[in-house]
Design an enzyme around this catalytic site. Sequence first.
Site, short mmCIF file in Angstrom:
data_model
loop_
_atom_site.label_atom_id
_atom_site.label_comp_id
_atom_site.label_asym_id
_atom_site.label_seq_id
_atom_site.Cartn_x
_atom_site.Cartn_y
_atom_site.Cartn_z
N TYR A 1 -0.28 0.60 -2.78
CA TYR A 1 0.40 -0.62 -3.20
C TYR A 1 1.08 -0.46 -4.56
CZ TYR A 1 -2.80 -2.90 0.17
OH TYR A 1 -3.50 -3.27 1.28
N THR B 1 2.33 2.07 5.98
CA THR B 1 2.10 1.33 4.74
C THR B 1 0.64 0.91 4.64
OG1 THR B 1 2.40 -0.94 5.55
CG2 THR B 1 4.40 0.32 5.03
N ASP B 2 0.22 0.65 3.42
CA ASP B 2 -1.08 0.01 3.23
C ASP B 2 -0.99 -1.43 3.77
OD1 ASP B 2 -3.73 -0.38 2.45
OD2 ASP B 2 -3.43 0.66 0.55
N TRP B 3 -2.13 -2.08 3.88
CA TRP B 3 -2.22 -3.33 4.64
C TRP B 3 -1.65 -4.52 3.86
CZ3 TRP B 3 -2.88 0.42 7.38
CH2 TRP B 3 -3.54 0.45 8.61
#
Length: 593
Positions: free
Chosen positions: A259, A300-302
């Site tokens: 992020y 991608t990260d969550w």
Amino acid sequence: MSDTATQAAYLDTALPVNQRVEDLLGRMTLEEKAGQMFHAITFGGADVDSGTQGLIAEGFMSHFNVHQLPDARTAARWHNAMQELASRTRLGIPITVSTDPRHAFAENQGASFAAGFFSAWPEPIGMAALRDPETVLRFADTARQEYLAVGLRAALHPTVDLATEPRWARQYSGFGQDPELTGQLAAAYLEGFQGHAVSDQSVACMTKHFPGGGPQKDGEDPHFPYGREQVYPAGKFEDHLLPFRDAIGAGTSAIMPYYGMPVGLERNGEAIEEVGFGFNRQIITGLLREELGYDGVVCTDWGLLHDSDVFGMNLPARAWGVEHLSVEDRMVKAIDAGCDQFGGEACPEILVGMVKSGRIQIQRIDESVRRLLKVKFELGLFENRYVDEETAVAVVGNAVFREEGLKAQSRSVVALRAAAGVLPLSSSTRVYVEGMSPEALADCVVIAPTPDDADVAIVRLDAPYEPRNDLFLEAMFRAGSLEFDAATVAHFEELARKVPVVLVVNLDRPAILTPLEPHCSALLATFGVSDEALVRVLTGEVNPEGRLPFELPRSTQAVLEAHSDEPGGTREPLYAYGFGLGGLVVPACETDA
């Protein structure tokens, strides 16, 4: 699947994977392609919930990150039910079920789950304390077998972020502060899960968090708005990148950007855009794809696109640097950056709209879907999507695996101080216990009801942190000060005046032990170690082999003066990186760091 699909070339196992991928891709509608590019959260239980059913049948999604798993049999049955639902779709694309780490002690829905019915091993930071690639390989192979048994085919790990900022909350899930050791252990980890190439016996790994999530400003985590900035005051960006070079060389199936938003970062004379790494074309396409030559999946990260509201607690989208953009614009920017899949999101209809409006080209969608389908074929999911319940029960958490995990836990303990005559404990030693179960020691020593009745006191403490609970997940991230509160220090000093004290500190991140250390007759550091495994060390059954995977700062001031991106950067640490006695019976004069 339709009769036409059953005769399709993509189901012909004699054909090369790439040819099967192209055949399937050519049969897919835009909606079916869009569904592949989302990786949603789900919960395993007795039944597949209606929301997940809809995402499979109507959203054409086939990648799910499972949280709750109650036991091996239920997990296997739930997985098979998911696959049965997928088999009824037009093309029968199988489900890839992924998971965060499940074999250690940290319980954090944003990062990892406690072992539960799986075998329990040290946290990855404990593997770093052992510095033994063979142990990491054995762990990863064990975890692979357990994952396969219940249908978990994608691992949202390993984490190869460096532990360079002592206050950061996620150091327990990485391999410490040294870039070279982290790279070596990551390669062993990937070999254990994937083998030399992804196959039908592999669990496909997603290495994270590119290009290194450790150097957080003030040690705060970018799950939250106040922790969005990553900083490089010592110019150590390349140190953080090194483990990813090793992971790519070892064939990692996927990579996840963090992020974090780089601030003031320049590379090769070019200023890096100050947006989260998942939106950053210079980092994903320029560095990862072009410079490092990586052509695997980038997920991608969550939660990069939408704000979330869970249990009445808000968590804004981690769209750092692009907060002002609409969801649609964020999606376009992430895809343009080079990402293939959106973690924790379930909105393929928005992507379909972006393609139909001409904002995203179908050729770009095909590029990502091609990568995602390739992994499914490599894993053999089209040929063998189901698992056997009885095998799951027999394999997961079996006695052999549990014993190996216990041994690794015990070996990973770091002896920092060990005065002669205090340890190991004998059967006649009277022991007063705080912070652990007396029953764990009851068969080995005499349990004393009070310190005044004891020959020695065993005190287990967690590393200190500042409790927070205003945002969803915030309480699970142990952040803030590394100092023990005054009441804890005073209690410890009082106890030490009555009886020799063995202090055992669980270091999910460093702690400032300066006020406690002079009062310890023995001092042990652990990194995800059960009472049962600790007792084996305290009684001398297993020798503690660990060495510190990060340095322990002497003071808060030293932490404040250090550079967040620099391995081992605090002034005059109380215990240096790599320190460890390698045993217990050592005169106190030999324990100085």
